[in-house]
Design an enzyme around this catalytic site. Structure first.
Site, PDB file in Angstrom:
ATOM      1  N   ASP A  31      13.450 -18.147   7.837  1.00  0.00           N
ATOM      2  CA  ASP A  31      12.225 -18.076   8.638  1.00  0.00           C
ATOM      3  C   ASP A  31      12.316 -19.004   9.850  1.00  0.00           C
ATOM      4  OD1 ASP A  31      11.413 -16.435   6.691  1.00  0.00           O
ATOM      5  OD2 ASP A  31       9.770 -17.690   5.940  1.00  0.00           O
ATOM      6  N   PHE A  34      14.373 -17.515  12.485  1.00  0.00           N
ATOM      7  CA  PHE A  34      13.608 -16.435  13.112  1.00  0.00           C
ATOM      8  C   PHE A  34      12.616 -17.019  14.125  1.00  0.00           C
ATOM      9  CE2 PHE A  34      10.117 -13.465  13.508  1.00  0.00           C
ATOM     10  CZ  PHE A  34      10.750 -12.233  13.597  1.00  0.00           C
ATOM     11  N   ASP A  35      11.891 -18.048  13.679  1.00  0.00           N
ATOM     12  CA  ASP A  35      10.890 -18.666  14.557  1.00  0.00           C
ATOM     13  C   ASP A  35      11.530 -19.266  15.801  1.00  0.00           C
ATOM     14  OD1 ASP A  35       8.942 -17.950  12.838  1.00  0.00           O
ATOM     15  OD2 ASP A  35       8.757 -19.911  11.871  1.00  0.00           O
ATOM     16  N   LEU A  81      -7.401  16.935   4.061  1.00  0.00           N
ATOM     17  CA  LEU A  81      -6.771  17.766   3.033  1.00  0.00           C
ATOM     18  C   LEU A  81      -7.829  18.278   2.064  1.00  0.00           C
ATOM     19  CD1 LEU A  81      -3.769  15.438   2.160  1.00  0.00           C
ATOM     20  CD2 LEU A  81      -3.654  17.596   3.406  1.00  0.00           C
ATOM     21  N   GLU A 110       3.833  13.282  -2.879  1.00  0.00           N
ATOM     22  CA  GLU A 110       3.717  11.930  -2.317  1.00  0.00           C
ATOM     23  C   GLU A 110       2.503  11.236  -2.892  1.00  0.00           C
ATOM     24  OE1 GLU A 110       3.160  12.522   1.849  1.00  0.00           O
ATOM     25  OE2 GLU A 110       5.053  13.596   2.062  1.00  0.00           O
ATOM     26  N   LYS A 112      -1.023   9.389  -2.467  1.00  0.00           N
ATOM     27  CA  LYS A 112      -2.104   9.396  -1.486  1.00  0.00           C
ATOM     28  C   LYS A 112      -2.552   7.952  -1.327  1.00  0.00           C
ATOM     29  CE  LYS A 112      -6.284  11.945  -0.280  1.00  0.00           C
ATOM     30  NZ  LYS A 112      -7.046  10.845   0.264  1.00  0.00           N
ATOM     31  N   ASP A 114      -4.535   4.764  -0.095  1.00  0.00           N
ATOM     32  CA  ASP A 114      -5.966   4.613   0.148  1.00  0.00           C
ATOM     33  C   ASP A 114      -6.223   3.545   1.210  1.00  0.00           C
ATOM     34  OD1 ASP A 114      -8.579   5.183  -0.144  1.00  0.00           O
ATOM     35  OD2 ASP A 114      -8.841   4.156  -2.066  1.00  0.00           O
ATOM     36  N   ARG A 133      -8.130   8.220  13.351  1.00  0.00           N
ATOM     37  CA  ARG A 133      -8.452   9.627  13.141  1.00  0.00           C
ATOM     38  C   ARG A 133      -9.687  10.026  13.951  1.00  0.00           C
ATOM     39  NH1 ARG A 133     -11.447  12.820   9.630  1.00  0.00           N
ATOM     40  NH2 ARG A 133     -10.458  14.831   9.326  1.00  0.00           N
ATOM     41  N   GLU A 170      -0.699   5.865   6.992  1.00  0.00           N
ATOM     42  CA  GLU A 170      -1.879   5.165   6.502  1.00  0.00           C
ATOM     43  C   GLU A 170      -1.703   3.668   6.705  1.00  0.00           C
ATOM     44  OE1 GLU A 170      -3.902   7.442   5.439  1.00  0.00           O
ATOM     45  OE2 GLU A 170      -5.412   6.490   4.158  1.00  0.00           O
ATOM     46  N   TYR A 223       3.979  11.710   7.899  1.00  0.00           N
ATOM     47  CA  TYR A 223       3.845  13.030   8.516  1.00  0.00           C
ATOM     48  C   TYR A 223       4.343  12.958   9.955  1.00  0.00           C
ATOM     49  CZ  TYR A 223       1.328  17.369   9.851  1.00  0.00           C
ATOM     50  OH  TYR A 223       0.986  18.615  10.288  1.00  0.00           O
ATOM     51  N   LYS A 285       2.821  18.763  -0.579  1.00  0.00           N
ATOM     52  CA  LYS A 285       3.047  19.445   0.704  1.00  0.00           C
ATOM     53  C   LYS A 285       4.205  20.415   0.571  1.00  0.00           C
ATOM     54  CE  LYS A 285       1.760  15.305   3.256  1.00  0.00           C
ATOM     55  NZ  LYS A 285       2.262  14.119   3.969  1.00  0.00           N
ATOM     56  N   LYS A 309      -6.754  14.244  -6.643  1.00  0.00           N
ATOM     57  CA  LYS A 309      -7.360  12.910  -6.755  1.00  0.00           C
ATOM     58  C   LYS A 309      -7.320  12.425  -8.203  1.00  0.00           C
ATOM     59  CE  LYS A 309     -10.353  11.786  -3.742  1.00  0.00           C
ATOM     60  NZ  LYS A 309     -10.604  11.038  -2.552  1.00  0.00           N
ATOM     61  N   CYS A 403     -34.248 -18.537  -9.356  1.00  0.00           N
ATOM     62  CA  CYS A 403     -32.825 -18.851  -9.503  1.00  0.00           C
ATOM     63  C   CYS A 403     -32.536 -19.195 -10.970  1.00  0.00           C
ATOM     64  CB  CYS A 403     -32.453 -20.023  -8.605  1.00  0.00           C
ATOM     65  SG  CYS A 403     -30.780 -20.610  -8.894  1.00  0.00           S
ATOM     66  N   CYS A 406     -31.409 -23.209 -11.010  1.00  0.00           N
ATOM     67  CA  CYS A 406     -32.313 -24.318 -10.668  1.00  0.00           C
ATOM     68  C   CYS A 406     -33.787 -23.929 -10.714  1.00  0.00           C
ATOM     69  CB  CYS A 406     -31.960 -24.880  -9.292  1.00  0.00           C
ATOM     70  SG  CYS A 406     -32.425 -23.779  -7.955  1.00  0.00           S
ATOM     71  N   CYS A 421     -30.889 -17.915  -3.385  1.00  0.00           N
ATOM     72  CA  CYS A 421     -31.691 -18.991  -3.956  1.00  0.00           C
ATOM     73  C   CYS A 421     -32.166 -19.859  -2.791  1.00  0.00           C
ATOM     74  CB  CYS A 421     -30.839 -19.830  -4.916  1.00  0.00           C
ATOM     75  SG  CYS A 421     -31.603 -21.411  -5.280  1.00  0.00           S
ATOM     76  N   CYS A 427     -29.498 -26.955  -5.395  1.00  0.00           N
ATOM     77  CA  CYS A 427     -29.033 -25.996  -6.401  1.00  0.00           C
ATOM     78  C   CYS A 427     -27.543 -26.255  -6.686  1.00  0.00           C
ATOM     79  CB  CYS A 427     -29.268 -24.581  -5.882  1.00  0.00           C
ATOM     80  SG  CYS A 427     -28.777 -23.324  -7.067  1.00  0.00           S
TER      81      CYS A 427
HETATM   82  S1  IVH Z   1      -0.971  14.164   5.007  1.00  0.00           S
HETATM   83  C1  IVH Z   1      -2.444  17.690   7.478  1.00  0.00           C
HETATM   84  N1  IVH Z   1      -0.104  12.437   3.256  1.00  0.00           N
HETATM   85  O1  IVH Z   1      -5.586  11.406   3.127  1.00  0.00           O
HETATM   86  C2  IVH Z   1      -2.021  16.645   6.528  1.00  0.00           C
HETATM   87  N2  IVH Z   1      -2.347  12.198   4.018  1.00  0.00           N
HETATM   88  O2  IVH Z   1      -7.674  13.871   3.326  1.00  0.00           O
HETATM   89  C3  IVH Z   1      -2.399  15.290   6.940  1.00  0.00           C
HETATM   90  N3  IVH Z   1      -3.518  10.245   3.094  1.00  0.00           N
HETATM   91  O3  IVH Z   1      -6.613  11.646   6.446  1.00  0.00           O
HETATM   92  C4  IVH Z   1      -2.427  14.244   5.939  1.00  0.00           C
HETATM   93  N4  IVH Z   1      -1.859   9.510   1.872  1.00  0.00           N
HETATM   94  O4  IVH Z   1      -5.620   9.436   5.704  1.00  0.00           O
HETATM   95  C5  IVH Z   1      -1.148  12.831   3.991  1.00  0.00           C
HETATM   96  N5  IVH Z   1       0.835  10.948   1.735  1.00  0.00           N
HETATM   97  C6  IVH Z   1      -0.196  11.336   2.479  1.00  0.00           C
HETATM   98  C7  IVH Z   1      -1.426  10.628   2.482  1.00  0.00           C
HETATM   99  C8  IVH Z   1      -2.488  11.113   3.261  1.00  0.00           C
HETATM  100  C9  IVH Z   1      -3.102   9.299   2.256  1.00  0.00           C
HETATM  101  C10 IVH Z   1      -4.885  10.329   3.670  1.00  0.00           C
HETATM  102  C11 IVH Z   1      -4.920  10.522   5.164  1.00  0.00           C
HETATM  103  C12 IVH Z   1      -5.694  11.789   5.401  1.00  0.00           C
HETATM  104  C13 IVH Z   1      -6.394  12.000   4.101  1.00  0.00           C
HETATM  105  C14 IVH Z   1      -6.472  13.489   3.836  1.00  0.00           C
END
Ligand code: IVH
Length: 665
Positions: A31, A34-35, A81, A110, A112, A114, A133, A170, A223, A285, A309, A403, A406, A421, A427
């Protein structure tokens, strides 16, 4: 090697080491090394603004203050999606694809992620834009903020990338960062983020990219779009993208049968709990881009992909009692006490009920059978009541009015969900919370006092507030259980050392609601002394940059209280700093430290004397004649020919008036 060559070399080196560290998890240098490279580049860039590059690794630190975001139309709309929640629906999707294509196909499975989605545009290997988006058609240009995310390459490496393409993914906040951030927000009395998704989307929309940089966001790309992608396979394109420096998840798998897809789903439904970031499902996909095109889109989403989901884990159990917890800032949180129940591998006995509005909405009665969920949230929460299981109606749950610690009456400010409170001064959990915040690292940094010591000091009656810390004596401490001479001395010493903590941090340490470290700095720089700040009214305060009515009101309330004025008087007597350091007031910096600078020519914006003074104020040295050790010449119009010739011969850079002022900004 010329300055220019060295700058290019350093940029390339730093990009490479960034990649090794953040993407490959295999750093090749320490590090510190690097710095050191980074600092060398920063210094060279400051001296040669003409070689500026907005994708330089130095831009990752984030500095420019964006006032508002510009909206940018997406070249390709950002669709969402279709969601599915059962294997039967996944089978429907699979069969639909099979019937429509009528040929072999692969499904890329893949995770998903969050977080919050982002679209990145690269041209000639450089990141030129990052857009959220938004409404799917157009989004916010958050390029400056995205550039602070270390796993997003600013410049691509390797070869074979298209001249122009978009890559989407994401932005995430890893669990660890999320937990730290919330702990810090709790200390500062700020509202907590409910989950990493909210934290990531809130962070990417912040106005100050330097704050974004500190939040350590991460990003997975999933994507790629463009007219000249390297392969027909979505999976294969992403594997190529990994070689150009993008962070691509290694959990992705290509499947051909429905059974393989189910296996993937089942595996990650449990394995995801061990991942360092939040996921809420699986995305399926069709892999071939030609086949994707054949399948096409509905108005909202592609026909070639769906999301599955994961079930939020939920359990049904009985509500026995509602108790209340008082946090460090006085917020009173209702807690449901439940019959113990198994939920995602742990036994849950208590769950959060958040606030009075939520209790009201759930229409809760003691004895109700309630649903408990452990979603992306921090603690399990009650999400519903099984009304059919209500036989004997218990007492209706009503929010407390006093409270629980207290006994003081609770209050609720207009527009706020939380109850507080009202007994700020006496307190106990609030007192302990304030002391813990006061000694914390970013405040007074009294590192020999942790939460346990605060508890000890408070419950033994040795301290009742932060000012009492400064009258503690080693002999008093020795009376405490498990306290040896060494620890007692450490405490006394670190309390004494805290007297040199600068005013802005002292101000932060006071724990005024809504006054975090940045706001404290701003207030300290504007008002210079605590007395000026104490005498400021709301009007004067809101005239300060970045201070709104909420903060101003809180500052005025704080200083209006006699107990707080008394506390400050005692802290002043103890010797804490309540005035901004002279260097800060005089605008002194070390930006030109170690630089020998020659001033030559005629200037427009400031006089020569003013420039001389500026050089000295910023740590530089003004010298009369050009030599090998001259760092640069601050050059105005009509510079003397002999100086010019000498500068050229020795390779000393010329810096114009505007560039020089920029360096000091
Ligand atoms: S593909 C047209 N791949 O889920 C396809 N989306 O409801 C575009 N997301 O807005 C999305 N993981 O924010 C894709 N492996 C993944 C994802 C992913 C999370 C989110 C993304 C998108 C929402 C779709």
């Amino acid at each position: 090697m010329s300055h220019k060559e060295r700058i290019y070399e350093l940029r390339e080196l730093l990009h490479k080491h960034n990649y090794n560290y953040y993407i490959k998890n295999a750093p090749e240098i320490s590090d510190i090394e690097f710095d050191t490279l980074m600092r060398e580049l920063q210094e060279l860039e400051a001296l040669h603004p003409e070689l500026d590059d907005e994708n330089s690794p130095t831009r990752r630190v984030g500095s420019d203050l964006t006032k508002e975001f510009t909206q940018v139309a997406h070249k390709y709309p950002m669709l969402s999606l279709g969601n599915t929640y059962s294997k039967a629906e996944v089978a429907d999707f699979y069969d639909r694809v099979k019937r429509s294509l009528n040929e072999d196909f692969e499904i890329c499975c893949e995770l998903k992620f969050d977080g919050t989605s982002i679209s990145l545009t690269y041209e000639n290997g450089k990141l030129i834009r990052a857009v959220t988006r938004g409404d799917g058609e157009k989004g916010d240009d958050v390029t400056a903020n995205v550039k602070t995310i270390r796993t997003i390459p600013l410049v691509l490496s390797g070869e074979g990338y298209p001249d122009s393409f978009e890559i989407r993914g994401e932005i995430l906040m890893p669990w660890e960062v999320f937990d730290e951030l919330n702990a810090e927000r709790a200390r500062q009395g700020e509202q907590l983020f409910a989950n990493p998704r909210n934290a990531a989307s809130g962070t990417i929309k912040l106005q100050d990219s330097a704050v974004v940089a500190k939040r350590r966001l991460d990003a997975f790309l999933y994507y790629m779009l463009g007219e000249e992608l390297p392969a027909d396979g979505h999976y294969e394109n992403l594997q190529r993208a990994a070689k150009w420096g993008f962070k691509i998840s290694d959990t992705t798998k290509k499947c051909t049968t429905l059974e393989e897809i189910y296996e993937f789903i089942d595996y990650f439904d449990s394995a995801r709990k061990e991942l360092p970031y939040a996921t809420d499902g699986v995305v399926l996909k069709v892999n071939s881009i030609r086949q994707q095109r054949n399948l096409g889109y509905t108005s909202k989403s592609p026909r070639w992909a769906i999301a599955y989901k994961f079930q939020a884990e939920r359990a049904l159990t009985r509500l026995n009692e509602v108790t209340y917890q008082v946090g460090r800032t006085g917020v009173v949180t209702p807690v449901a006490n439940l019959d113990p129940v198994q939920l995602s591998g742990t036994v849950v006995k208590r769950a959060s009920l958040h606030n009075a509005d939520i209790i009201e909405k759930l229409d809760l009665y003691i004895g109700d059978m309630v649903y408990v969920e452990k979603g992306g949230e921090i603690i399990p929460k009650i999400t519903g009541v099984d009304v059919d299981a209500r036989f004997l109606l218990g007492e209706k749950v009503k929010f407390a009015t006093k409270c629980p610690v207290c006994g003081a009456p609770l209050m609720r400010s207009q527009g706020e969900a939380a109850h507080y409170c009202s007994n700020e001064v006496d307190c106990p959990p609030q007192i302990k919370g304030r002391i813990e915040h006061f000694v914390s690292r970013d405040a007074m940094n009294i590192d020999s006092i942790g939460p346990e010591t605060v508890e000890l000091l408070f419950s033994s009656g040795l301290i009742k507030n932060i000012a009492d810390l400064y009258t503690l004596e080693a002999n008093d401490l020795l009376l405490l259980p498990r306290m040896g001479i060494k620890s007692a001395e450490n405490i006394i010493n670190s309390v004494r050392e805290s007297l040199s903590v600068p005013f802005e941090r002292v101000l932060f340490a006071l724990g005024i609601r809504f006054v975090g470290a940045t706001v404290a700095k701003r207030l300290a720089r504007t008002f210079v002394t605590i007395d000026n700040l104490m005498n400021a009214d709301v009007e004067t305060l809101v005239a300060t940059d970045e201070i709104g009515e909420r903060i101003a009101g809180s500052v005025v309330d704080f200083f209006n209280k006699d107990s707080n004025r008394e506390l400050i008087a005692r802290l002043k007597t103890a010797g804490l700093k309540f005035t901004l350091d002279k260097e800060v007031v005089e605008n002194k910096t070390e930006k030109l430290k170690g630089k020998s600078i020659v001033i030559s020519g005629v200037f427009e914006k400031h006089s020569r004397d003013e420039y001389k003074e500026m050089i000295e104020r910023n740590g530089g040295k003004n010298v009369g004649s050009v030599s090998k050790s001259t760092s640069f010449i601050l050059a105005g119009a009509n510079m003397g020919p002999s100086k010019l010739e000498k500068a050229q011969k020795l390779g000393v850079a010329l810096v114009g008036e505007d560039e020089f002022l920029l360096m000091l900004e």
